[in-house]
Write a protein that holds these residues in place. Structure first.
Motif, PDB file in Angstrom:
ATOM      1  N   ALA A  89     -85.116 -31.419   8.182  1.00  0.00           N
ATOM      2  CA  ALA A  89     -84.444 -31.391   9.677  1.00  0.00           C
ATOM      3  C   ALA A  89     -83.600 -29.945   9.791  1.00  0.00           C
ATOM      4  O   ALA A  89     -83.571 -29.635  10.961  1.00  0.00           O
ATOM      5  N   PRO A  90     -82.747 -29.594   8.949  1.00  0.00           N
ATOM      6  CA  PRO A  90     -82.027 -28.580   9.422  1.00  0.00           C
ATOM      7  C   PRO A  90     -82.898 -27.299   9.340  1.00  0.00           C
ATOM      8  O   PRO A  90     -82.596 -26.218  10.421  1.00  0.00           O
ATOM      9  N   PHE A  91     -83.864 -27.121   9.092  1.00  0.00           N
ATOM     10  CA  PHE A  91     -84.811 -26.144   9.025  1.00  0.00           C
ATOM     11  C   PHE A  91     -85.558 -25.913  10.217  1.00  0.00           C
ATOM     12  O   PHE A  91     -86.036 -24.963  10.888  1.00  0.00           O
ATOM     13  N   VAL A  92     -85.815 -27.222  10.926  1.00  0.00           N
ATOM     14  CA  VAL A  92     -86.611 -27.180  12.132  1.00  0.00           C
ATOM     15  C   VAL A  92     -85.771 -27.486  13.344  1.00  0.00           C
ATOM     16  O   VAL A  92     -86.350 -27.658  14.391  1.00  0.00           O
ATOM     17  N   SER A  93     -84.471 -27.886  13.303  1.00  0.00           N
ATOM     18  CA  SER A  93     -83.725 -28.475  14.373  1.00  0.00           C
ATOM     19  C   SER A  93     -83.240 -27.093  15.102  1.00  0.00           C
ATOM     20  O   SER A  93     -83.274 -25.915  14.402  1.00  0.00           O
ATOM     21  N   ASP A  94     -82.615 -27.265  16.256  1.00  0.00           N
ATOM     22  CA  ASP A  94     -81.917 -26.186  17.115  1.00  0.00           C
ATOM     23  C   ASP A  94     -80.736 -25.647  16.269  1.00  0.00           C
ATOM     24  O   ASP A  94     -80.236 -26.459  15.352  1.00  0.00           O
ATOM     25  N   VAL A  95     -80.445 -24.454  16.343  1.00  0.00           N
ATOM     26  CA  VAL A  95     -79.602 -23.849  15.706  1.00  0.00           C
ATOM     27  C   VAL A  95     -77.971 -24.579  16.131  1.00  0.00           C
ATOM     28  O   VAL A  95     -77.074 -24.575  15.230  1.00  0.00           O
ATOM     29  N   ALA A  96     -77.617 -24.920  17.113  1.00  0.00           N
ATOM     30  CA  ALA A  96     -76.542 -25.537  17.279  1.00  0.00           C
ATOM     31  C   ALA A  96     -76.262 -26.978  16.761  1.00  0.00           C
ATOM     32  O   ALA A  96     -75.269 -27.418  16.452  1.00  0.00           O
ATOM     33  N   LEU A  97     -77.418 -27.426  16.590  1.00  0.00           N
ATOM     34  CA  LEU A  97     -77.357 -28.936  15.575  1.00  0.00           C
ATOM     35  C   LEU A  97     -77.573 -28.712  14.118  1.00  0.00           C
ATOM     36  O   LEU A  97     -77.143 -29.453  13.411  1.00  0.00           O
ATOM     37  N   ALA A  98     -77.656 -27.434  13.692  1.00  0.00           N
ATOM     38  CA  ALA A  98     -77.814 -27.343  12.344  1.00  0.00           C
ATOM     39  C   ALA A  98     -76.573 -27.622  11.385  1.00  0.00           C
ATOM     40  O   ALA A  98     -76.691 -28.277  10.335  1.00  0.00           O
ATOM     41  N   PRO A  99     -75.403 -27.256  11.898  1.00  0.00           N
ATOM     42  CA  PRO A  99     -74.272 -27.514  10.814  1.00  0.00           C
ATOM     43  C   PRO A  99     -73.956 -29.028  10.777  1.00  0.00           C
ATOM     44  O   PRO A  99     -73.838 -29.705   9.866  1.00  0.00           O
ATOM     45  N   ALA A 100     -74.179 -29.668  12.015  1.00  0.00           N
ATOM     46  CA  ALA A 100     -74.099 -31.368  12.053  1.00  0.00           C
ATOM     47  C   ALA A 100     -75.261 -31.966  10.951  1.00  0.00           C
ATOM     48  O   ALA A 100     -74.678 -32.987  10.032  1.00  0.00           O
ATOM     49  N   VAL A 101     -76.536 -31.487  11.364  1.00  0.00           N
ATOM     50  CA  VAL A 101     -77.508 -32.055  10.283  1.00  0.00           C
ATOM     51  C   VAL A 101     -77.239 -31.758   8.922  1.00  0.00           C
ATOM     52  O   VAL A 101     -77.396 -32.486   7.924  1.00  0.00           O
ATOM     53  N   ASP A 102     -76.606 -30.307   8.730  1.00  0.00           N
ATOM     54  CA  ASP A 102     -76.611 -29.915   7.232  1.00  0.00           C
ATOM     55  C   ASP A 102     -75.264 -30.811   6.648  1.00  0.00           C
ATOM     56  O   ASP A 102     -75.594 -31.304   5.484  1.00  0.00           O
ATOM     57  N   SER A 103     -74.272 -31.077   7.567  1.00  0.00           N
ATOM     58  CA  SER A 103     -73.392 -32.022   7.010  1.00  0.00           C
ATOM     59  C   SER A 103     -73.833 -33.537   6.636  1.00  0.00           C
ATOM     60  O   SER A 103     -73.214 -33.920   5.472  1.00  0.00           O
ATOM     61  N   VAL A 104     -74.694 -33.861   7.429  1.00  0.00           N
ATOM     62  CA  VAL A 104     -75.157 -35.154   7.058  1.00  0.00           C
ATOM     63  C   VAL A 104     -76.017 -35.069   6.104  1.00  0.00           C
ATOM     64  O   VAL A 104     -76.128 -36.028   5.059  1.00  0.00           O
ATOM     65  N   LEU A 105     -76.908 -34.060   5.688  1.00  0.00           N
ATOM     66  CA  LEU A 105     -77.609 -33.784   4.576  1.00  0.00           C
ATOM     67  C   LEU A 105     -76.861 -33.675   3.075  1.00  0.00           C
ATOM     68  O   LEU A 105     -76.921 -34.521   2.125  1.00  0.00           O
ATOM     69  N   VAL A 106     -75.668 -33.061   3.319  1.00  0.00           N
ATOM     70  CA  VAL A 106     -74.712 -32.999   2.063  1.00  0.00           C
ATOM     71  C   VAL A 106     -74.222 -34.230   1.702  1.00  0.00           C
ATOM     72  O   VAL A 106     -74.121 -34.588   0.575  1.00  0.00           O
ATOM     73  N   ALA A 107     -73.583 -34.766   2.797  1.00  0.00           N
ATOM     74  CA  ALA A 107     -73.053 -36.220   2.613  1.00  0.00           C
ATOM     75  C   ALA A 107     -74.004 -37.331   1.807  1.00  0.00           C
ATOM     76  O   ALA A 107     -73.577 -37.982   0.999  1.00  0.00           O
ATOM     77  N   THR A 108     -75.227 -37.074   2.545  1.00  0.00           N
ATOM     78  CA  THR A 108     -76.205 -38.350   2.005  1.00  0.00           C
ATOM     79  C   THR A 108     -76.617 -37.841   0.698  1.00  0.00           C
ATOM     80  O   THR A 108     -76.896 -38.708  -0.324  1.00  0.00           O
ATOM     81  N   THR A 109     -76.727 -36.472   0.269  1.00  0.00           N
ATOM     82  CA  THR A 109     -77.100 -36.290  -1.051  1.00  0.00           C
ATOM     83  C   THR A 109     -76.170 -36.483  -1.985  1.00  0.00           C
ATOM     84  O   THR A 109     -76.008 -36.966  -3.073  1.00  0.00           O
ATOM     85  N   LEU A 110     -74.574 -36.513  -1.648  1.00  0.00           N
ATOM     86  CA  LEU A 110     -73.558 -36.788  -2.576  1.00  0.00           C
ATOM     87  C   LEU A 110     -73.552 -38.154  -2.788  1.00  0.00           C
ATOM     88  O   LEU A 110     -73.247 -38.594  -4.013  1.00  0.00           O
ATOM     89  N   VAL A 111     -73.733 -39.046  -1.704  1.00  0.00           N
ATOM     90  CA  VAL A 111     -73.813 -40.585  -1.919  1.00  0.00           C
ATOM     91  C   VAL A 111     -74.987 -41.002  -2.827  1.00  0.00           C
ATOM     92  O   VAL A 111     -75.010 -41.892  -3.766  1.00  0.00           O
ATOM     93  N   HIS A 112     -76.033 -40.480  -2.512  1.00  0.00           N
ATOM     94  CA  HIS A 112     -77.183 -40.411  -3.378  1.00  0.00           C
ATOM     95  C   HIS A 112     -76.960 -40.316  -5.056  1.00  0.00           C
ATOM     96  O   HIS A 112     -77.304 -41.097  -5.669  1.00  0.00           O
ATOM     97  N   SER A 113     -76.416 -39.262  -5.010  1.00  0.00           N
ATOM     98  CA  SER A 113     -76.173 -38.688  -6.553  1.00  0.00           C
ATOM     99  C   SER A 113     -75.111 -39.610  -7.155  1.00  0.00           C
ATOM    100  O   SER A 113     -75.334 -40.162  -8.364  1.00  0.00           O
ATOM    101  N   TYR A 114     -74.188 -40.038  -6.264  1.00  0.00           N
ATOM    102  CA  TYR A 114     -73.028 -41.052  -6.647  1.00  0.00           C
ATOM    103  C   TYR A 114     -73.770 -42.438  -7.107  1.00  0.00           C
ATOM    104  O   TYR A 114     -73.537 -42.756  -8.427  1.00  0.00           O
ATOM    105  N   PHE A 115     -74.572 -42.965  -6.468  1.00  0.00           N
ATOM    106  CA  PHE A 115     -75.300 -44.148  -6.865  1.00  0.00           C
ATOM    107  C   PHE A 115     -76.026 -43.957  -7.955  1.00  0.00           C
ATOM    108  O   PHE A 115     -76.129 -44.916  -8.954  1.00  0.00           O
ATOM    109  N   GLY A 116     -76.872 -42.800  -8.139  1.00  0.00           N
ATOM    110  CA  GLY A 116     -77.882 -42.672  -9.203  1.00  0.00           C
ATOM    111  C   GLY A 116     -77.042 -42.467 -10.485  1.00  0.00           C
ATOM    112  O   GLY A 116     -77.294 -43.146 -11.540  1.00  0.00           O
ATOM    113  N   LEU A 117     -75.987 -41.926 -10.735  1.00  0.00           N
ATOM    114  CA  LEU A 117     -75.406 -41.770 -11.746  1.00  0.00           C
ATOM    115  C   LEU A 117     -74.238 -42.841 -11.906  1.00  0.00           C
ATOM    116  O   LEU A 117     -74.032 -43.389 -13.439  1.00  0.00           O
TER     117      LEU A 117
END
Length: 172
Positions: A89-117
């Motif tokens: 999504a961050p690579f294909v989304s509009d430039v204005a939405l990229a920071p918000a989508v990027d933040s959601v990606l980072v938060a989701t990755t962090l939660v996923h890593s926490y659950f896995g560990l």
């Protein structure tokens, strides 16, 4: 015909602890000696075969907890499946939405890593066997997750962000 156990020099040299203790039979294994010197508490003694009581005793049913049952499993799957579109999504989304989508990606990755560990700690450092070491591992995981979240926050707000870094590395 009888079989005798023959002590091979390779096996006996591998069984010797690394801390300078001599003799195989009367020595304490090196990891246990090292753990004592580091102040790590010993393992909690388990009953033979891990069975408490007799075969005919009923199994103790743990108390119901929605956060450690099917809801928890479903949430973990939802997070894992949600990462698939979020990585693109961050690579294909509009430039204005990229920071918000990027933040959601980072938060989701962090939660996923926490659950896995967390699952790895629960599986390989069980509380019934390791006691305080298990608790320390869980607190270390929580602290590391909070610290990583703060690092991602600084990276997203003061630098180009995760997807910007990936895009830069991809073009290099």
């Amino acid at each position: 015909m009888s079989f005798r156990a023959v002590a091979s020099p390779v096996r006996s040299s591998l069984a010797r602890p690394c801390l300078g203790l001599r003799g195989v039979r009367n020595s304490i294994p090196a990891p246990i000696v090292a753990a004592r010197h580091l102040g790590i508490p010993p393992l909690i003694a388990q009953p033979p075969g891990g069975i408490v009581g007799t075969v005919n005793d009923p199994v103790a049913i743990p108390p119901a907890d929605k956060m450690h049952g099917s809801y928890h499993w479903s949430f973990e799957r939802l997070i894992a499946v949600g990462l698939v579109p979020l990585t693109v999504a961050p690579f294909v989304s509009d430039v204005a939405l990229a920071p918000a989508v990027d933040s959601v990606l980072v938060a989701t990755t962090l939660v996923h890593s926490y659950f896995g560990l967390q699952s790895c700690i629960i599986d390989y450092v069980p509380k019934r066997e390791f006691g305080k070491v298990h608790d320390a591992c869980m607190w270390l995981l929580l602290g590391g997750t909070i610290l990583t979240g703060y690092g991602f926050y600084k990276f997203e707000t003061e630098d180009i962000g995760l997807t910007g870094t990936i895009a830069k590395a991809w073009k290099a």
